[in-house]
Design a protein around this motif. Structure first.
Motif, PDB file in Angstrom:
ATOM      1  N   ASP A   1       0.806  -1.223   0.000  1.00 48.39           N
ATOM      2  CA  ASP A   1       0.000   0.000   0.000  1.00 48.39           C
ATOM      3  C   ASP A   1       0.835   1.267   0.000  1.00 48.39           C
ATOM      4  O   ASP A   1       0.309   2.361  -0.237  1.00 48.39           O
ATOM      5  N   LEU A   2       2.138   1.170   0.292  1.00 43.20           N
ATOM      6  CA  LEU A   2       2.984   2.360   0.251  1.00 43.20           C
ATOM      7  C   LEU A   2       3.040   2.932  -1.161  1.00 43.20           C
ATOM      8  O   LEU A   2       3.178   4.145  -1.345  1.00 43.20           O
ATOM      9  N   ALA A   3       2.951   2.061  -2.167  1.00 42.27           N
ATOM     10  CA  ALA A   3       2.963   2.519  -3.558  1.00 42.27           C
ATOM     11  C   ALA A   3       1.579   3.027  -3.961  1.00 42.27           C
ATOM     12  O   ALA A   3       1.427   4.169  -4.382  1.00 42.27           O
ATOM     13  N   VAL A   4       0.573   2.171  -3.843  1.00 42.69           N
ATOM     14  CA  VAL A   4      -0.813   2.547  -4.131  1.00 42.69           C
ATOM     15  C   VAL A   4      -1.679   2.001  -3.006  1.00 42.69           C
ATOM     16  O   VAL A   4      -1.756   0.789  -2.825  1.00 42.69           O
ATOM     17  N   PRO A   5      -2.333   2.865  -2.226  1.00 38.59           N
ATOM     18  CA  PRO A   5      -3.165   2.371  -1.122  1.00 38.59           C
ATOM     19  C   PRO A   5      -4.362   1.590  -1.653  1.00 38.59           C
ATOM     20  O   PRO A   5      -4.781   1.753  -2.808  1.00 38.59           O
ATOM     21  N   SER A   6      -4.888   0.726  -0.814  1.00 41.20           N
ATOM     22  CA  SER A   6      -6.042  -0.081  -1.202  1.00 41.20           C
ATOM     23  C   SER A   6      -7.089  -0.055  -0.101  1.00 41.20           C
ATOM     24  O   SER A   6      -6.773   0.156   1.076  1.00 41.20           O
ATOM     25  N   VAL A   7      -8.324  -0.283  -0.501  1.00 39.61           N
ATOM     26  CA  VAL A   7      -9.449  -0.441   0.420  1.00 39.61           C
ATOM     27  C   VAL A   7     -10.123  -1.756   0.073  1.00 39.61           C
ATOM     28  O   VAL A   7     -10.529  -1.971  -1.076  1.00 39.61           O
ATOM     29  N   ARG A   8     -10.222  -2.651   1.052  1.00 41.23           N
ATOM     30  CA  ARG A   8     -10.902  -3.936   0.847  1.00 41.23           C
ATOM     31  C   ARG A   8     -12.341  -3.801   1.346  1.00 41.23           C
ATOM     32  O   ARG A   8     -12.576  -3.699   2.548  1.00 41.23           O
ATOM     33  N   LEU A   9     -13.269  -3.773   0.395  1.00 41.60           N
ATOM     34  CA  LEU A   9     -14.686  -3.587   0.701  1.00 41.60           C
ATOM     35  C   LEU A   9     -15.402  -4.923   0.618  1.00 41.60           C
ATOM     36  O   LEU A   9     -15.482  -5.536  -0.450  1.00 41.60           O
ATOM     37  N   GLY A  10     -15.928  -5.386   1.745  1.00 42.19           N
ATOM     38  CA  GLY A  10     -16.718  -6.609   1.773  1.00 42.19           C
ATOM     39  C   GLY A  10     -18.148  -6.338   1.357  1.00 42.19           C
ATOM     40  O   GLY A  10     -18.766  -5.366   1.807  1.00 42.19           O
ATOM     41  N   VAL A  11     -18.681  -7.172   0.477  1.00 48.26           N
ATOM     42  CA  VAL A  11     -20.066  -7.049   0.017  1.00 48.26           C
ATOM     43  C   VAL A  11     -20.774  -8.356   0.370  1.00 48.26           C
ATOM     44  O   VAL A  11     -20.424  -9.421  -0.141  1.00 48.26           O
ATOM     45  N   THR A  12     -21.752  -8.275   1.239  1.00 44.16           N
ATOM     46  CA  THR A  12     -22.451  -9.485   1.659  1.00 44.16           C
ATOM     47  C   THR A  12     -23.927  -9.209   1.862  1.00 44.16           C
ATOM     48  O   THR A  12     -24.389  -8.069   1.840  1.00 44.16           O
ATOM     49  N   GLY A  13     -24.669 -10.264   2.083  1.00 51.14           N
ATOM     50  CA  GLY A  13     -26.098 -10.190   2.309  1.00 51.14           C
ATOM     51  C   GLY A  13     -26.649 -11.599   2.236  1.00 51.14           C
ATOM     52  O   GLY A  13     -26.038 -12.486   1.642  1.00 51.14           O
ATOM     53  N   LEU A  14     -27.791 -11.815   2.843  1.00 50.93           N
ATOM     54  CA  LEU A  14     -28.410 -13.129   2.803  1.00 50.93           C
ATOM     55  C   LEU A  14     -29.024 -13.363   1.426  1.00 50.93           C
ATOM     56  O   LEU A  14     -28.968 -12.499   0.552  1.00 50.93           O
ATOM     57  N   ALA A  15     -29.568 -14.536   1.203  1.00 49.04           N
ATOM     58  CA  ALA A  15     -30.027 -14.946  -0.123  1.00 49.04           C
ATOM     59  C   ALA A  15     -30.937 -13.898  -0.757  1.00 49.04           C
ATOM     60  O   ALA A  15     -31.805 -13.319  -0.099  1.00 49.04           O
ATOM     61  N   ARG A  16     -30.710 -13.639  -2.051  1.00 50.23           N
ATOM     62  CA  ARG A  16     -31.531 -12.749  -2.879  1.00 50.23           C
ATOM     63  C   ARG A  16     -31.421 -11.285  -2.495  1.00 50.23           C
ATOM     64  O   ARG A  16     -32.241 -10.474  -2.909  1.00 50.23           O
ATOM     65  N   ALA A  17     -30.399 -10.919  -1.748  1.00 51.33           N
ATOM     66  CA  ALA A  17     -30.270  -9.520  -1.344  1.00 51.33           C
ATOM     67  C   ALA A  17     -29.715  -8.646  -2.462  1.00 51.33           C
ATOM     68  O   ALA A  17     -29.847  -7.419  -2.400  1.00 51.33           O
ATOM     69  N   GLY A  18     -29.046  -9.224  -3.473  1.00 54.04           N
ATOM     70  CA  GLY A  18     -28.563  -8.431  -4.598  1.00 54.04           C
ATOM     71  C   GLY A  18     -27.088  -8.104  -4.561  1.00 54.04           C
ATOM     72  O   GLY A  18     -26.680  -7.052  -5.058  1.00 54.04           O
ATOM     73  N   LYS A  19     -26.267  -9.000  -4.016  1.00 53.31           N
ATOM     74  CA  LYS A  19     -24.822  -8.746  -3.920  1.00 53.31           C
ATOM     75  C   LYS A  19     -24.176  -8.626  -5.299  1.00 53.31           C
ATOM     76  O   LYS A  19     -23.407  -7.703  -5.574  1.00 53.31           O
ATOM     77  N   THR A  20     -24.477  -9.586  -6.178  1.00 50.11           N
ATOM     78  CA  THR A  20     -23.893  -9.583  -7.515  1.00 50.11           C
ATOM     79  C   THR A  20     -24.309  -8.345  -8.289  1.00 50.11           C
ATOM     80  O   THR A  20     -23.491  -7.714  -8.976  1.00 50.11           O
TER      81      THR A  20
END
Length: 497
Positions: A24-43
């Motif tokens: 990350d010293l070169a290019v910082p990053s953000v790890r964003l978790g995307v979750t939800g129960l069935a049929r919530a629309g994650k994709t």
């Protein structure tokens, strides 16, 4: 007292964080978790987010884009070679070309989007353009419900699972499993056939709970419904037995000892790797919730969803980040809860939808904020499938939504083929969310059309993705949305300031 296994996992996490910090010293990053129960629309959420950023979609609340400071967004090879890539191109084709919703999340996947921007700060702007990697981690919400099992014994898991199975709203669904259990002696000799029969009946019961008619959410173990490459393995071939929660471990050679051993194998080979390799490395998190799906099923589904979201929130590692803590151990410092499919309601009801979601996650929000995390609640539609209109009905002007129902959807016995656009009166959500959690309150929804207030098809139809317009040059415009820009601003806006 931490176990040797947990200490080893924490050491591996610290090493991974140190390695990531160097990168990350070169290019910082953000790890964003995307979750939800069935049929919530994650994709759909990830696909729409990437599509709008790459194609310059309308994002007026996302300040970096609205102010012209977001100068570029492009897909890059992901950092984790052992994790499946999120198939963005196939999902866009399904939405834009075929106008069908992409397949649901079945496993962990990852996608890296690199954003180039100009800082809003004068001194930072003088140093040139900024760059940040946004790593999107897509994973099933059902797997989150497994994390609390790490701190439970097999006896504790069995007692809580049996308590739920015998509840009035589940007992009929669990009838076959409970019948098998009555004829099973936990202290009897271990039997592979008994283990398989009980496990199959227990999985069938979980699948019935998740069906549209019931829409129940508390369904651990999560991999029982999404086995993947572990299908048929002993680690996924066990079931709760009727034993007290405080029962000591059983002697070897018994059916109960066999089940206990497989439960521990599930924790070792399924839950811990997910926690260590994916979940514990997240910086920020969005939890998508299909509130309308639970509303259709009634108060039992709403109460069950509340319990499931409470369990999900206990699994998070919230906290305020600083430069030292981010090197040694990652904490989730921003959590967004989003009620999806807001396009199925008129905008006048969006505030009420947010209030219902806030009621569902109230306990978890308090815990996360106490730990120092920033938490917000939002009603949104990552892809807007409907338009709003006003329609006169019996002399009264009513708010309506216009859309094309999916093939097979029906209202009052009329089935739709996926080509006909219709107007629907979605009704009004109650002002008081508490009425939705009590059978006496029914659903609290007022029906403005023909049919009863309890008719779920009348209230919340499923619609096809929208037909996108094209420019004079033949380019497809970005996917329309409701408040996707607000979600972006909350989740990553500060990192592009």
């Amino acid at each position: 007292m931490p176990t040797f296994q947990s200490l080893a996992d924490e050491a591996r996490l610290t090493f991974a964080n140190l390695s990531g910090s160097v990168t990350d010293l070169a290019v910082p990053s953000v790890r964003l978790g995307v979750t939800g129960l069935a049929r919530a629309g994650k994709t759909v959420f990830i696909t729409a987010l990437v599509h709008n950023l790459i194609h310059g979609g309308r994002l007026p609340v996302f300040q970096a884009a609205a102010g012209g400071r977001l100068t570029g967004a492009r897909l890059q090879p992901q950092p984790d070679d052992a994790v499946p890539r999120f198939d963005y191109e196939a999902h866009v084709a399904a939405l834009v070309n075929d106008r069908i919703w992409p397949d649901s999340t079945r496993q962990v996947s990852e996608l890296r989007l690199t954003l180039e921007f100009e800082s809003a700060q004068f001194l930072a702007r003088r140093l040139g353009r900024g760059k940040i990697h946004l790593d999107l981690i897509d994973y099933p919400g059902e797997w989150l419900l497994d994390l609390p099992l790490l701190s439970k014994t097999y006896a504790e898991f069995s007692a809580s699972a049996l308590r739920r199975a015998r509840a009035p709203n589940r007992k009929a669904l669990a009838d076959r499993y409970l019948s098998l259990l009555e004829g099973t002696e936990p202290s009897g000799p271990e039997s592979e056939q008994d283990a398989q029969n009980l496990s199959a009946a227990f999985k069938s019961y979980l699948a019935a709970c998740r069906s549209d008619a019931h829409a129940l959410s508390m369904l651990p173990p999560g991999r029982f419904l999404m086995p993947g490459d572990l299908d048929g393995s002993p680690a996924l071939t066990f079931a709760p037995l009727d034993i007290p929660a405080d029962a000591p471990p059983s002697r070897t050679g018994t059916l109960r000892a066999m089940m206990e051993r497989r439960f521990e194998a599930y924790k070792t080979h399924v839950i811990r790797p997910f926690f260590r390799d994916h979940f514990a490395r997240l910086d920020r998190q969005i939890v998508l919730v299909d509130v309308l799906h639970a509303l259709n099923a009634g108060p039992d589904a709403m109460s069950d969803l509340e319990e499931a979201l409470g369990e999900v929130l206990t699994a998070f590692r919230p906290g305020r980040q600083n430069w030292l803590s981010s090197i040694l151990t990652r904490r989730i410092d921003k959590i967004l809860f989003a009620a999806t499919k807001a396009d199925h309601l008129h905008r006048d009801d969006h505030d009420r939808l947010e209030a219902i979601l806030e009621r569902l996650v109230a306990r978890g929000i308090e815990h996360a904020r106490f730990k120092g995390a920033d938490v917000s609640v939002l009603a949104m539609a990552a892809v807007r499938a409907t338009r709003e209109a006003s329609v006169r009905h019996k002399g009264e002007e009513l708010p309506a939504i216009l859309g094309t129902p999916l093939p097979g959807e029906a209202i009052n016995g009329e089935n739709y083929d996926g080509n006909c656009e219709i107007a629907v009166f979605p009704g009004d959500l109650p002002h008081d969310p508490d009425t939705l959690f009590s059978p006496a309150g029914e659903l609290g929804i007022q029906d403005h059309g023909s049919g009863s207030a309890a008719d779920p098809a009348l209230r919340f139809l499923r619609f096809r993705p929208p037909k996108l317009d094209r420019t004079a040059e033949g380019l497809t415009l970005s996917l329309p949305h409701i408040r996707l820009d607000r979600a972006l601003e909350f989740l990553i806006g500060d990192r592009l300031a």
